[in-house]
Design an enzyme around this catalytic site. Structure first.
Site, PDB file in Angstrom:
ATOM      1  N   ASP A   1       6.174  -5.758   6.715  1.00 34.44           N
ATOM      2  CA  ASP A   1       4.829  -5.151   6.707  1.00 34.44           C
ATOM      3  C   ASP A   1       3.920  -6.077   5.910  1.00 34.44           C
ATOM      4  OD1 ASP A   1       2.696  -3.428   6.868  1.00 34.44           O
ATOM      5  OD2 ASP A   1       3.454  -2.019   5.373  1.00 34.44           O
ATOM      6  N   SER A   2       3.640  -7.218   6.506  1.00 32.03           N
ATOM      7  CA  SER A   2       2.945  -8.285   5.772  1.00 32.03           C
ATOM      8  C   SER A   2       1.487  -8.367   6.177  1.00 32.03           C
ATOM      9  CB  SER A   2       3.606  -9.617   6.102  1.00 32.03           C
ATOM     10  OG  SER A   2       3.372  -9.904   7.463  1.00 32.03           O
ATOM     11  N   THR A   3       0.757  -9.154   5.426  1.00 31.37           N
ATOM     12  CA  THR A   3      -0.576  -9.545   5.853  1.00 31.37           C
ATOM     13  C   THR A   3      -0.422 -10.493   7.045  1.00 31.37           C
ATOM     14  OG1 THR A   3      -0.360 -11.074   4.004  1.00 31.37           O
ATOM     15  CG2 THR A   3      -1.871  -9.272   3.704  1.00 31.37           C
TER      16      THR A   3
ATOM     17  N   ASP B   1       8.357 -13.128  -3.850  1.00 27.78           N
ATOM     18  CA  ASP B   1       8.081 -13.601  -2.503  1.00 27.78           C
ATOM     19  C   ASP B   1       9.239 -13.133  -1.589  1.00 27.78           C
ATOM     20  OD1 ASP B   1       7.225 -15.186  -0.266  1.00 27.78           O
ATOM     21  OD2 ASP B   1       8.769 -16.610  -0.826  1.00 27.78           O
TER      22      ASP B   1
ATOM     23  N   ASP C   1       0.827  -1.216   0.000  1.00 31.55           N
ATOM     24  CA  ASP C   1       0.000   0.000   0.000  1.00 31.55           C
ATOM     25  C   ASP C   1       0.860   1.265   0.000  1.00 31.55           C
ATOM     26  OD1 ASP C   1       0.646   0.570   2.836  1.00 31.55           O
ATOM     27  OD2 ASP C   1      -0.629  -1.153   3.234  1.00 31.55           O
TER      28      ASP C   1
ATOM     29  N   PRO D   1      -0.217 -16.118   1.351  1.00 25.21           N
ATOM     30  CA  PRO D   1       1.167 -15.971   0.899  1.00 25.21           C
ATOM     31  C   PRO D   1       2.133 -15.512   1.988  1.00 25.21           C
ATOM     32  CG  PRO D   1      -0.181 -14.137   0.104  1.00 25.21           C
ATOM     33  CD  PRO D   1      -1.119 -15.115   0.760  1.00 25.21           C
TER      34      PRO D   1
HETATM   35  N1  SAM Z   1      -0.704  -2.986   7.426  1.00 25.00           N
HETATM   36  C1  SAM Z   1      -1.125  -4.271   7.020  1.00 25.00           C
HETATM   37  C2  SAM Z   1      -1.539  -5.177   8.131  1.00 25.00           C
HETATM   38  O1  SAM Z   1      -1.051  -5.049   9.241  1.00 25.00           O
HETATM   39  O2  SAM Z   1      -2.389  -6.017   7.897  1.00 25.00           O
HETATM   40  C3  SAM Z   1      -0.206  -4.880   6.013  1.00 25.00           C
HETATM   41  C4  SAM Z   1      -0.361  -4.106   4.748  1.00 25.00           C
HETATM   42  S1  SAM Z   1       0.457  -4.550   3.308  1.00 25.00           S
HETATM   43  C5  SAM Z   1      -0.831  -4.224   2.174  1.00 25.00           C
HETATM   44  C6  SAM Z   1       0.648  -6.314   3.325  1.00 25.00           C
HETATM   45  C7  SAM Z   1       1.290  -6.802   2.029  1.00 25.00           C
HETATM   46  O3  SAM Z   1       2.038  -7.995   2.262  1.00 25.00           O
HETATM   47  C8  SAM Z   1       0.300  -7.137   0.912  1.00 25.00           C
HETATM   48  O4  SAM Z   1       0.392  -6.173  -0.113  1.00 25.00           O
HETATM   49  C9  SAM Z   1       0.722  -8.534   0.465  1.00 25.00           C
HETATM   50  O5  SAM Z   1       0.657  -8.693  -0.940  1.00 25.00           O
HETATM   51  C10 SAM Z   1       2.151  -8.607   0.985  1.00 25.00           C
HETATM   52  N2  SAM Z   1       2.675  -9.965   1.143  1.00 25.00           N
HETATM   53  C11 SAM Z   1       2.043 -11.046   1.668  1.00 25.00           C
HETATM   54  N3  SAM Z   1       2.841 -12.127   1.629  1.00 25.00           N
HETATM   55  C12 SAM Z   1       4.020 -11.722   1.070  1.00 25.00           C
HETATM   56  C13 SAM Z   1       5.239 -12.388   0.762  1.00 25.00           C
HETATM   57  N4  SAM Z   1       5.415 -13.697   1.022  1.00 25.00           N
HETATM   58  N5  SAM Z   1       6.234 -11.662   0.217  1.00 25.00           N
HETATM   59  C14 SAM Z   1       6.077 -10.335  -0.046  1.00 25.00           C
HETATM   60  N6  SAM Z   1       4.933  -9.665   0.196  1.00 25.00           N
HETATM   61  C15 SAM Z   1       3.919 -10.333   0.764  1.00 25.00           C
END
Ligand code: SAM
Length: 286
Positions: free
Chosen positions: A158-160, A140, A88, A167
């Site tokens: 800052d991941s999901t 990834d 984001d 993922p």
């Molecule tokens: N602030 C948020 C929360 O606490 O829920 C996180 C926001 S950010 C949008 C999370 C991002 O992590 C997503 O865009 C997602 O695509 C990314 N993501 C998830 N798994 C990942 C991975 N294995 N490698 C890189 N990015 C990843």
């Protein structure tokens, strides 16, 4: 008819949180995740991935300021940073406010989130994706960290939230944390979002133990985020060779004042106070 976006707390399924959608701006099911963007009178634009709120226009400052400024000011001079996830652009935008920063690599698995944020969430990412200090890698994060030869002063995860099928599960493993520890320079720090200790304690307990095992020591601090189900969130901080910065650091005020970054939540006093942990959290840390 009024449409509501509903997020369900994943552990017990006994708690739901809903936001009225005054306008749906985007809804898609992509290769990596389901993406929903809508408008809400209180939160402004809201981004949900796989049914979980990621960020909102009106309350993103709580999370992004604390995720970024606490480790940056604790470190004192972050020049090279790595963001894993963060599509984001909110963390990136805060990080770029630090003048010491010379280079930032963002490794985000989903190009769709980045494109989408550039189109719809400019109030959160600003012009961050156009900054010449940024190298954006679509990959990834765990696989990238295992192979890179680059070194960093700060890694921001800052991941999901972790889920077995999502993922981001690989970003909560000990192998990932060990690889992160290996690519930090002397004095380097890692910060990771570790969900909500009240509603999702398992997202703190396991990952915290793995981070501590990989780095030798770890601590955590708290930030309230109104739009996250469960209220307050824990961010885990770890340091190269276990050399954790102290929240009592006497130079903090001077560094923050010199940086002149305008914030809505972060101050040196909030920084120090965020490390005061209540017993319900310390019990989870073991
Ligand atoms: N602030 C948020 C929360 O606490 O829920 C996180 C926001 S950010 C949008 C999370 C991002 O992590 C997503 O865009 C997602 O695509 C990314 N993501 C998830 N798994 C990942 C991975 N294995 N490698 C890189 N990015 C990843």
């Amino acid at each position: 008819m009024t449409a509501w976006a509903v997020e369900q707390e994943s552990r017990s399924g006994a708690y739901r949180f809903s936001m009225r959608m005054t306008r749906v701006l985007h809804h898609s099911v992509g290769e990596h995740q389901e993406m929903l963007l809508f408008e809400n009178e209180l939160f402004g634009r809201v981004l949900m991935l796989d049914g979980v709120v990621q960020t909102t226009e009106r309350d993103e400052f709580f999370y992004h300021e604390m995720l970024v400024h606490v480790p940056c000011f604790a470190h004192g001079r972050v020049e090279r940073a790595l963001i894993i996830g963060g599509g984001d652009g909110g963390a990136l935008e805060e990080l770029l406010k630090h003048e010491s920063l010379r280079q930032v690599t963002m490794v985000e698995i989903d190009q769709g989130v980045v494109d989408f944020s550039k189109e719809h969430l400019r109030s959160i990412c600003g012009a961050a994706f156009e900054d010449p200090r940024l190298e954006l890698v679509i990959a990834d994060g765990a696989a990238w960290v295992a192979e890179t030869e680059q070194r960093f002063d700060l890694i921001i995860v800052d991941s999901t939230d972790p889920s077995e099928s999502g993922p981001s599960a690989v970003l909560f493993t000990e192998a990932f944390y060990r690889n992160c520890a290996g690519i930090l320079d002397e004095g380097g720090l890692l910060v990771s979002q570790n969900s909500l200790p009240f509603s999702e304690p398992q997202a703190l307990v396991g990952p915290f133990a793995r981070i501590r095992a990989a780095f030798g020591a770890a601590t955590c601090y708290r930030v309230p985020v109104p739009s996250y189900i469960g209220g307050e969130m824990t961010l885990v901080l770890a340091a190269k060779d276990g050399a954790l910065p102290s929240p009592a650091d006497e130079g903090l005020e001077a560094r923050v004042a010199a940086a002149g970054i305008e914030c809505l939540y972060y101050t040196p006093a909030v920084h120090r106070g965020a490390f005061a942990l209540p017993p319900y959290v310390t019990r989870l840390l073991g």
